[in-house]
Design a protein around this motif. Structure first.
Motif, PDB file in Angstrom:
ATOM      1  N   MET A   1       0.846  -1.199   0.000  1.00  0.00           N
ATOM      2  CA  MET A   1       0.000   0.000   0.000  1.00  0.00           C
ATOM      3  C   MET A   1       0.885   1.255   0.000  1.00  0.00           C
ATOM      4  N   ASN A   2       0.612   2.184  -0.929  1.00  0.00           N
ATOM      5  CA  ASN A   2       1.385   3.416  -1.012  1.00  0.00           C
ATOM      6  C   ASN A   2       1.060   4.345   0.154  1.00  0.00           C
ATOM      7  N   LYS A   3       2.087   5.072   0.598  1.00  0.00           N
ATOM      8  CA  LYS A   3       1.861   6.068   1.654  1.00  0.00           C
ATOM      9  C   LYS A   3       0.986   7.192   1.102  1.00  0.00           C
ATOM     10  N   ILE A   4       0.021   7.609   1.889  1.00  0.00           N
ATOM     11  CA  ILE A   4      -0.901   8.664   1.478  1.00  0.00           C
ATOM     12  C   ILE A   4      -0.321  10.022   1.844  1.00  0.00           C
ATOM     13  N   LYS A   5      -0.354  10.943   0.906  1.00  0.00           N
ATOM     14  CA  LYS A   5       0.117  12.313   1.127  1.00  0.00           C
ATOM     15  C   LYS A   5      -1.072  13.224   1.414  1.00  0.00           C
ATOM     16  N   ILE A   6      -0.941  14.028   2.461  1.00  0.00           N
ATOM     17  CA  ILE A   6      -2.025  14.926   2.869  1.00  0.00           C
ATOM     18  C   ILE A   6      -1.641  16.375   2.577  1.00  0.00           C
ATOM     19  N   THR A   7      -2.552  17.070   1.914  1.00  0.00           N
ATOM     20  CA  THR A   7      -2.408  18.517   1.707  1.00  0.00           C
ATOM     21  C   THR A   7      -3.431  19.220   2.577  1.00  0.00           C
ATOM     22  N   ASP A   8      -2.972  20.130   3.416  1.00  0.00           N
ATOM     23  CA  ASP A   8      -3.889  20.918   4.242  1.00  0.00           C
ATOM     24  C   ASP A   8      -4.122  22.272   3.581  1.00  0.00           C
TER      25      ASP A   8
ATOM     26  N   GLY B   1      -7.402  10.631  11.530  1.00  0.00           N
ATOM     27  CA  GLY B   1      -7.885   9.576  12.404  1.00  0.00           C
ATOM     28  C   GLY B   1      -8.513   8.425  11.631  1.00  0.00           C
ATOM     29  N   VAL B   2      -9.305   8.754  10.626  1.00  0.00           N
ATOM     30  CA  VAL B   2      -9.957   7.726   9.811  1.00  0.00           C
ATOM     31  C   VAL B   2      -8.918   6.893   9.062  1.00  0.00           C
ATOM     32  N   MET B   3      -7.896   7.548   8.524  1.00  0.00           N
ATOM     33  CA  MET B   3      -6.870   6.796   7.800  1.00  0.00           C
ATOM     34  C   MET B   3      -6.078   5.890   8.733  1.00  0.00           C
ATOM     35  N   GLU B   4      -5.794   6.382   9.931  1.00  0.00           N
ATOM     36  CA  GLU B   4      -5.107   5.522  10.899  1.00  0.00           C
ATOM     37  C   GLU B   4      -5.966   4.307  11.241  1.00  0.00           C
ATOM     38  N   ARG B   5      -7.247   4.544  11.481  1.00  0.00           N
ATOM     39  CA  ARG B   5      -8.159   3.448  11.808  1.00  0.00           C
ATOM     40  C   ARG B   5      -8.297   2.468  10.647  1.00  0.00           C
ATOM     41  N   SER B   6      -8.136   2.974   9.434  1.00  0.00           N
ATOM     42  CA  SER B   6      -8.305   2.144   8.243  1.00  0.00           C
ATOM     43  C   SER B   6      -7.020   1.453   7.809  1.00  0.00           C
ATOM     44  N   GLY B   7      -5.918   1.765   8.481  1.00  0.00           N
ATOM     45  CA  GLY B   7      -4.665   1.086   8.190  1.00  0.00           C
ATOM     46  C   GLY B   7      -3.817   1.704   7.097  1.00  0.00           C
ATOM     47  N   TYR B   8      -4.130   2.946   6.694  1.00  0.00           N
ATOM     48  CA  TYR B   8      -3.318   3.608   5.674  1.00  0.00           C
ATOM     49  C   TYR B   8      -2.026   4.140   6.291  1.00  0.00           C
TER      50      TYR B   8
ATOM     51  N   ILE C   1       0.593   6.915   6.723  1.00  0.00           N
ATOM     52  CA  ILE C   1       0.646   8.371   6.587  1.00  0.00           C
ATOM     53  C   ILE C   1       1.774   8.913   7.458  1.00  0.00           C
ATOM     54  N   ASN C   2       2.162  10.148   7.170  1.00  0.00           N
ATOM     55  CA  ASN C   2       3.180  10.814   7.993  1.00  0.00           C
ATOM     56  C   ASN C   2       2.566  11.599   9.142  1.00  0.00           C
ATOM     57  N   ALA C   3       1.280  11.905   9.048  1.00  0.00           N
ATOM     58  CA  ALA C   3       0.629  12.807  10.007  1.00  0.00           C
ATOM     59  C   ALA C   3       0.396  12.138  11.351  1.00  0.00           C
ATOM     60  N   ASP C   4       0.438  12.965  12.390  1.00  0.00           N
ATOM     61  CA  ASP C   4       0.176  12.533  13.760  1.00  0.00           C
ATOM     62  C   ASP C   4      -1.237  12.974  14.158  1.00  0.00           C
ATOM     63  N   PHE C   5      -2.021  12.030  14.647  1.00  0.00           N
ATOM     64  CA  PHE C   5      -3.428  12.282  14.959  1.00  0.00           C
ATOM     65  C   PHE C   5      -3.602  13.352  16.037  1.00  0.00           C
ATOM     66  N   PHE C   6      -2.981  13.169  17.196  1.00  0.00           N
ATOM     67  CA  PHE C   6      -3.154  14.127  18.287  1.00  0.00           C
ATOM     68  C   PHE C   6      -2.612  15.509  17.915  1.00  0.00           C
TER      69      PHE C   6
ATOM     70  N   GLU D   1       4.705  20.408  12.385  1.00  0.00           N
ATOM     71  CA  GLU D   1       4.994  19.540  13.532  1.00  0.00           C
ATOM     72  C   GLU D   1       4.052  18.334  13.576  1.00  0.00           C
ATOM     73  N   ALA D   2       2.867  18.486  12.981  1.00  0.00           N
ATOM     74  CA  ALA D   2       1.904  17.384  12.944  1.00  0.00           C
ATOM     75  C   ALA D   2       2.194  16.397  11.815  1.00  0.00           C
ATOM     76  N   GLY D   3       3.185  16.697  10.989  1.00  0.00           N
ATOM     77  CA  GLY D   3       3.564  15.780   9.927  1.00  0.00           C
ATOM     78  C   GLY D   3       2.749  15.891   8.650  1.00  0.00           C
ATOM     79  N   ILE D   4       2.046  17.007   8.475  1.00  0.00           N
ATOM     80  CA  ILE D   4       1.295  17.211   7.236  1.00  0.00           C
ATOM     81  C   ILE D   4       2.288  17.432   6.097  1.00  0.00           C
ATOM     82  N   ASP D   5       2.046  16.782   4.968  1.00  0.00           N
ATOM     83  CA  ASP D   5       3.036  16.754   3.887  1.00  0.00           C
ATOM     84  C   ASP D   5       3.112  18.056   3.100  1.00  0.00           C
ATOM     85  N   ILE D   6       1.955  18.633   2.791  1.00  0.00           N
ATOM     86  CA  ILE D   6       1.892  19.835   1.954  1.00  0.00           C
ATOM     87  C   ILE D   6       0.931  20.820   2.607  1.00  0.00           C
TER      88      ILE D   6
END
Length: 336
Positions: free
Chosen positions: A1-8, A237-244, A246-251, A36-41
């Protein structure tokens, strides 16, 4: 599974919500938290993209270039992005943004008009940008047309092509059909940008992921045009629960929304929706009655209530065991 990139997009799409009034200091504080939360873009600028500050679209408090400079000055890992709509922004505007520190440009057109992006995508690649093709109002075209337009953007040199639900009008079946077709027909990654006008931003984003999208947009607290976007902290949170992966930290994503962005937007008369507590309950899988006791235990033992809720979920606590939360909090405090 490819790592998912998140753009905020809190500081670009979210800029609509504050009438494009984000300041340099606002941008620095939010970008630092997202980084600091690990958002990619992290996308910044006027809601309507580079040089959108006009009488037609509303004037910004700060120039796009000043906002990009501010964002780039504090980002350590996250790439800074800008949006460009051909006919509003120009190639020289892109060059200025790159010089200011932007490394991603998202070239946006109506879903049936990708041909007007050719010059901008081609030149963006020459400048050195990671270049995204952004097909807006994707609900307005059938699957075959979306694929046709996306293939144009790919041929111009785009690194990623997005299906963009600008009106929040798509339902999961629409998303699955279009994202699956793009994944099948393109040789580059596919992304999805959602709006929550039908209350489906998270559901549609998850449908996109299940169909092969590897780039997903969000904004803190869902801040954005219309009913807002996919909430960044929620999709994390949903991606973590779904097993994807990611670089992002939920908290830390949650903290970026509540501790950093919320006080900023309140200055402009805007309040983020209160999604943090129910999000935590769903993430941990516990009864809503646990929240009151978790917060009381937090005050008593000095442990983050989210850690208490999370541990209660791991231990499969059920209704009637609220007193257990105090024991859990005591244990967590002892093991700090």
């Amino acid at each position: 599974m490819n790592k998912i990139k998140i753009t905020d997009t809190s500081l670009r799409d979210g800029n609509h919500s504050v009438k494009h009034q984000f300041s340099v200091e606002d941008v620095k504080n939010v970008v630092k938290a997202l980084d600091e939360a690990g958002i990619d873009i992290v996308e910044v600028g006027h809601g309507d993209g580079l040089t959108g500050s006009t009488i037609n679209y509303g004037f910004s408090k700060e120039s796009d270039i000043d906002l990009v400079n501010a964002a780039a000055s504090v980002a350590k890992k996250a790439k800074i992005a800008v949006l460009l709509l051909p006919g509003i922004g120009t190639v020289p505007d892109m060059k200025k943004a790159y010089e200011a520190g932007a490394r991603v440009v998202r070239v946006a057109t109506h879903v049936t008009e990708a041909d007007i992006s050719m010059e901008h995508i081609t030149e963006a690649k020459k400048i050195g940008f990671f270049t995204v093709g952004f097909l807006m109002m994707a609900h307005r075209a059938p699957v075959e047309r979306v694929v046709e337009e996306a293939m144009k953007m790919e041929s111009y040199g785009a690194d990623v092509v997005y299906t963009t639900d600008s009106a929040g009008a798509m339902v999961p079946n629409d998303v699955r059909a279009k994202i699956s077709a793009l994944v099948e027909n393109l040789s580059i990654p596919v992304g999805f940008h959602s709006h929550n006008n039908l209350g489906l931003a998270i559901g549609n984003s998850l449908a996109a992921l299940e169909s092969g999208a590897t780039y997903i947009d969000g904004s803190l607290g869902g801040l954005g045009a219309g009913a807002g976007n996919t909430a960044t902290e929620m999709i994390v949170g949903v991606m973590e629960r779904s097993g994807y992966e990611i670089n992002a930290d939920f908290f830390k994503s949650m903290d970026a929304a509540t501790q950093v962005l919320q006080p900023i937007v309140e200055k402009y008369g805007v309040k983020l929706p209160k999604i943090q507590d129910p999000l935590m309950l769903g993430y941990a899988g516990v009864y809503s009655s646990f929240m009151l006791h978790a917060k009381r235990a937090e005050k008593r033992f000095g442990v983050d209530y989210r850690e208490i809720i999370l541990e209660a979920g791991k231990r499969e606590a059920v209704g009637g065991q609220e007193d257990w939360l105090y024991e859990i909090a005591a244990e967590l405090a002892k093991n700090k």
